[in-house]
Design an enzyme around this catalytic site. Sequence first.
Site, PDB file in Angstrom:
ATOM      1  N   ASP A   1      -0.535 -12.534   2.776  1.00  0.00           N
ATOM      2  CA  ASP A   1      -1.140 -11.485   3.580  1.00  0.00           C
ATOM      3  C   ASP A   1      -1.284 -12.027   5.000  1.00  0.00           C
ATOM      4  OD1 ASP A   1      -2.400  -9.258   4.455  1.00  0.00           O
ATOM      5  OD2 ASP A   1      -4.285  -9.612   3.420  1.00  0.00           O
TER       6      ASP A   1
ATOM      7  N   HIS B   1       0.874  -1.182   0.000  1.00  0.00           N
ATOM      8  CA  HIS B   1       0.000   0.000   0.000  1.00  0.00           C
ATOM      9  C   HIS B   1       0.909   1.229   0.000  1.00  0.00           C
ATOM     10  CE1 HIS B   1      -2.583  -2.956   2.146  1.00  0.00           C
ATOM     11  NE2 HIS B   1      -3.627  -2.265   1.686  1.00  0.00           N
TER      12      HIS B   1
ATOM     13  N   GLU C   1      -8.898 -13.807  -0.478  1.00  0.00           N
ATOM     14  CA  GLU C   1      -8.125 -14.145   0.724  1.00  0.00           C
ATOM     15  C   GLU C   1      -8.803 -15.272   1.485  1.00  0.00           C
ATOM     16  OE1 GLU C   1      -7.234 -12.156   4.994  1.00  0.00           O
ATOM     17  OE2 GLU C   1      -6.483 -11.035   3.258  1.00  0.00           O
TER      18      GLU C   1
ATOM     19  N   ASP D   1       2.145   2.141   3.393  1.00  0.00           N
ATOM     20  CA  ASP D   1       3.126   1.221   3.966  1.00  0.00           C
ATOM     21  C   ASP D   1       4.539   1.722   3.745  1.00  0.00           C
ATOM     22  OD1 ASP D   1       0.980  -0.524   4.332  1.00  0.00           O
ATOM     23  OD2 ASP D   1       1.384  -1.588   2.467  1.00  0.00           O
TER      24      ASP D   1
ATOM     25  N   GLU E   1     -10.686  -6.999  -3.714  1.00  0.00           N
ATOM     26  CA  GLU E   1     -10.496  -8.026  -2.686  1.00  0.00           C
ATOM     27  C   GLU E   1     -11.736  -8.109  -1.803  1.00  0.00           C
ATOM     28  OE1 GLU E   1      -7.549  -8.801   1.112  1.00  0.00           O
ATOM     29  OE2 GLU E   1      -6.697  -8.017  -0.749  1.00  0.00           O
TER      30      GLU E   1
END
Length: 452
Positions: free
Chosen positions: A354, A116, A283, A119, A247
């Site tokens: 993740d 991101h 995910e 980040d 997502e």
Amino acid sequence: MKKTKTTAPAAESYFTLKEPLRFEGTRYKPSAKRPMGYRWYDPDRKVLGKRMADQLRFAVCYWHSFVWNGVDPFGGDSFQRPWHAAGGDPMAQAKQKADTAFELFRLLRAPYFTFHDRDIAPEGATLRESNLNVRRIGEVFEKKMAATGTKLLWGTANLFSNRRFMAGAATNPDPEVFAYAAAQVKNVLEMTHELKGENYVLWGGREGYETLLNTDMKRELAQFGRFLTMVVEHKHKIGFKGAILIEPKPAEPTKHQYDYDVATVFGFLKAHGLEKEVKVNIEQNHALLAGHTFEHEIVLAQALGIFGSIDMNRGDEMLGWDTDQFPNNLPQVALALYHILQGGGFTSGGLNFDAKLRRQSIDPDDLIAGHAGAMDLCARALLVAEKMITDGALAAQLEERYAGWNGKLGKSILAGKQSLDSLARLVAATDLEPQPRSGRQERLEQLVGNYL
């Protein structure tokens, strides 16, 4: 990109391990000289005609690995990474974090990473300053990627952490917040393109609601659709060839999120004419929170033509929230990879970890161990999935179960050559009394167990 010098302490001393992990074989036992190694992950081994590394396309995520500091609701920073220290120069710390990140990628031999914008670089006083900070670290990435061969699986913008996004970004009741989010995405999408990223992800962390008492859902869904359309339009404008991914997640941090699961996302895409433009990043932990299995979401996305990429982690079956743990369940991962391979494997997508360390795993080398163990487990699961495919028994059982649909009657029904009237006449004329057939579930479960 404009070249900017950013100084920071060297990262080489952060990990005690100095040499990259290598394939050691299943007889490998840790030693002082080789404390960690891969028992199953052999990047160059051919699996169903492709290198293992190319089938799995591992990626290390930036946020959990280098941004999360170990805080939980009842305790503070347990990791105490040097770039988290109070009072430091934020950009120098961001450079140190990047040095450490690429050192981890080197030690793991990880081919990809994901990030991101928030980040990798600190927020500034304005979006212009924030974007410039991101671009400066982008210059660092560009050099390190060229030197190491590490590639970008996908980039994304953080549209959920800052308090301005507490009521959403695209779905915010304030159009100025919508505009700010659009400008932020533009910067990250363009940088992802410049760094030759293979996908761009949108996670609607706060695109949802806490209560319908203050929510106009029809309006918010229209806003969300327009926002996503603008992202797709800009993708084509700049010539980005990667996939745009959404997502899914049902809740947390909001009570209800509009990208609840694969089926919900597909309905949303269809409603806005985007089903050919946008795919999903699935995910494992999010699938469970939505009441599904990981493989359900994978297979459904494949059936709908929107499968893109996966975040590989696991949840704690005793807890009802997103725990983001490294995978350790061989049967679950093997089934997920089996269905991915059955669907043709990854194209632009890959397997992104993740996942985050547990709060008590405070040694720097725990970052290596967590990822290495997960990579090894996935490699082993890939070999199990390969056995399942090459043996063909599962596929044969499935084909047998639906064999009637390949016959004259089945084909004529699906081709639209039958009606309720014609089928009723057929049943009456032939005294049709079909009998049920066993689904053989227990036998199939035992068959899968045999491959393990």
